[in-house]
Design a protein around this motif. Structure first.
Motif, PDB file in Angstrom:
ATOM      1  N   THR A  45      -0.517  30.042 -10.189  1.00 58.78           N
ATOM      2  CA  THR A  45      -1.735  29.235 -10.045  1.00 58.78           C
ATOM      3  C   THR A  45      -2.767  29.651 -11.084  1.00 58.78           C
ATOM      4  OG1 THR A  45      -1.352  28.927  -7.679  1.00 58.78           O
ATOM      5  CG2 THR A  45      -3.596  28.577  -8.469  1.00 58.78           C
ATOM      6  N   VAL A  46      -2.989  30.938 -11.240  1.00 55.80           N
ATOM      7  CA  VAL A  46      -3.953  31.439 -12.231  1.00 55.80           C
ATOM      8  C   VAL A  46      -3.526  31.027 -13.638  1.00 55.80           C
ATOM      9  CG1 VAL A  46      -4.919  33.534 -13.273  1.00 55.80           C
ATOM     10  CG2 VAL A  46      -4.702  33.365 -10.783  1.00 55.80           C
ATOM     11  N   THR A  90      -1.566  28.579 -14.559  1.00 50.39           N
ATOM     12  CA  THR A  90      -1.640  27.121 -14.693  1.00 50.39           C
ATOM     13  C   THR A  90      -3.071  26.664 -14.970  1.00 50.39           C
ATOM     14  OG1 THR A  90       0.279  26.797 -13.281  1.00 50.39           O
ATOM     15  CG2 THR A  90      -1.215  24.915 -13.519  1.00 50.39           C
ATOM     16  N   ILE A  91      -4.022  27.205 -14.239  1.00 48.12           N
ATOM     17  CA  ILE A  91      -5.423  26.808 -14.438  1.00 48.12           C
ATOM     18  C   ILE A  91      -5.881  27.133 -15.864  1.00 48.12           C
ATOM     19  CG2 ILE A  91      -7.814  27.337 -13.767  1.00 48.12           C
ATOM     20  CD1 ILE A  91      -6.696  27.658 -10.860  1.00 48.12           C
ATOM     21  N   ILE A  92      -5.572  28.305 -16.327  1.00 48.19           N
ATOM     22  CA  ILE A  92      -5.980  28.696 -17.682  1.00 48.19           C
ATOM     23  C   ILE A  92      -5.254  27.846 -18.721  1.00 48.19           C
ATOM     24  CG2 ILE A  92      -5.982  30.577 -19.371  1.00 48.19           C
ATOM     25  CD1 ILE A  92      -6.447  32.489 -16.964  1.00 48.19           C
ATOM     26  N   GLU A 102      -4.087  24.794 -18.337  1.00 44.60           N
ATOM     27  CA  GLU A 102      -4.650  23.441 -18.278  1.00 44.60           C
ATOM     28  C   GLU A 102      -5.974  23.377 -19.030  1.00 44.60           C
ATOM     29  OE1 GLU A 102      -4.851  22.559 -14.098  1.00 44.60           O
ATOM     30  OE2 GLU A 102      -2.726  22.002 -13.996  1.00 44.60           O
ATOM     31  N   ALA A 103      -6.790  24.400 -18.892  1.00 47.98           N
ATOM     32  CA  ALA A 103      -8.075  24.439 -19.610  1.00 47.98           C
ATOM     33  C   ALA A 103      -7.837  24.452 -21.116  1.00 47.98           C
ATOM     34  CB  ALA A 103      -8.881  25.666 -19.176  1.00 47.98           C
TER      35      ALA A 103
END
Length: 159
Positions: free
Chosen positions: A112-113, A115-117, A119-120
């Motif tokens: 999750t961590v 993926t978020i980074i 995606e950014a």
């Protein structure tokens, strides 16, 4: 992530080259004088732009630097990658695993961590890819492309 001043310099250099009257080459001293930046650092930025295929370099009395392709085909992503490289912003070191206590959730939470980074980063790069040097020129010059003879401006100390 911190973007170096080289990216800003590269964009300004390219804007000057794109607006140069008749596409005449500009010498590094002309660019550094107008931008009021260190010529030695500017030369490093110029070298990266040459290697990145964005500008040409011609060594002669009338030579200098000019765009290697049209301002319409140069994206800000190309400029960014010429200066900063194209490596991902974030390379996981598995450190994030150490903050989750329950073994069954480590992989999910770590992903999750990451993926978020990721995606950014994708959003950031996609935005840079959408903007061309020509669009930036039109924006900066109030919707007119305009040309300038930077050689004369700098030589005569105008503006």
């Amino acid at each position: 992530m911190k973007i170096t001043s080289g990216v800003e310099q590269a964009i300004c250099i390219l804007l000057m080259l794109a607006s140069q009257h008749d596409g005449l080459p500009l010498k590094s001293v002309t660019l550094s004088t107008r931008l009021q930046v260190s010529e030695s650092y500017l030369k490093k930025v110029l070298r990266k732009l040459v290697v990145g295929g964005l500008i040409n370099s011609s060594a002669s009395k009338t030579g200098g630097f000019s765009l290697a392709k049209s301002d319409e085909s140069i994206t800000l992503l190309e400029v960014f990658e010429a200066i900063e490289g194209s490596d991902p912003f974030f390379v996981p070191s598995n450190l994030v695993e150490k903050v989750f206590l329950m073994p069954e959730t480590i992989e999910k939470n770590k992903n999750t961590v990451i993926t978020i980074i990721s995606e950014a980063e994708t959003l950031y790069k996609n935005r840079l890819k959408q903007c061309t040097l020509r669009q930036l020129r039109y924006f900066v010059n109030n919707n007119t492309p305009g040309t300038v003879d930077w050689n004369v401006i700098v030589e005569k100390g105008l503006l």
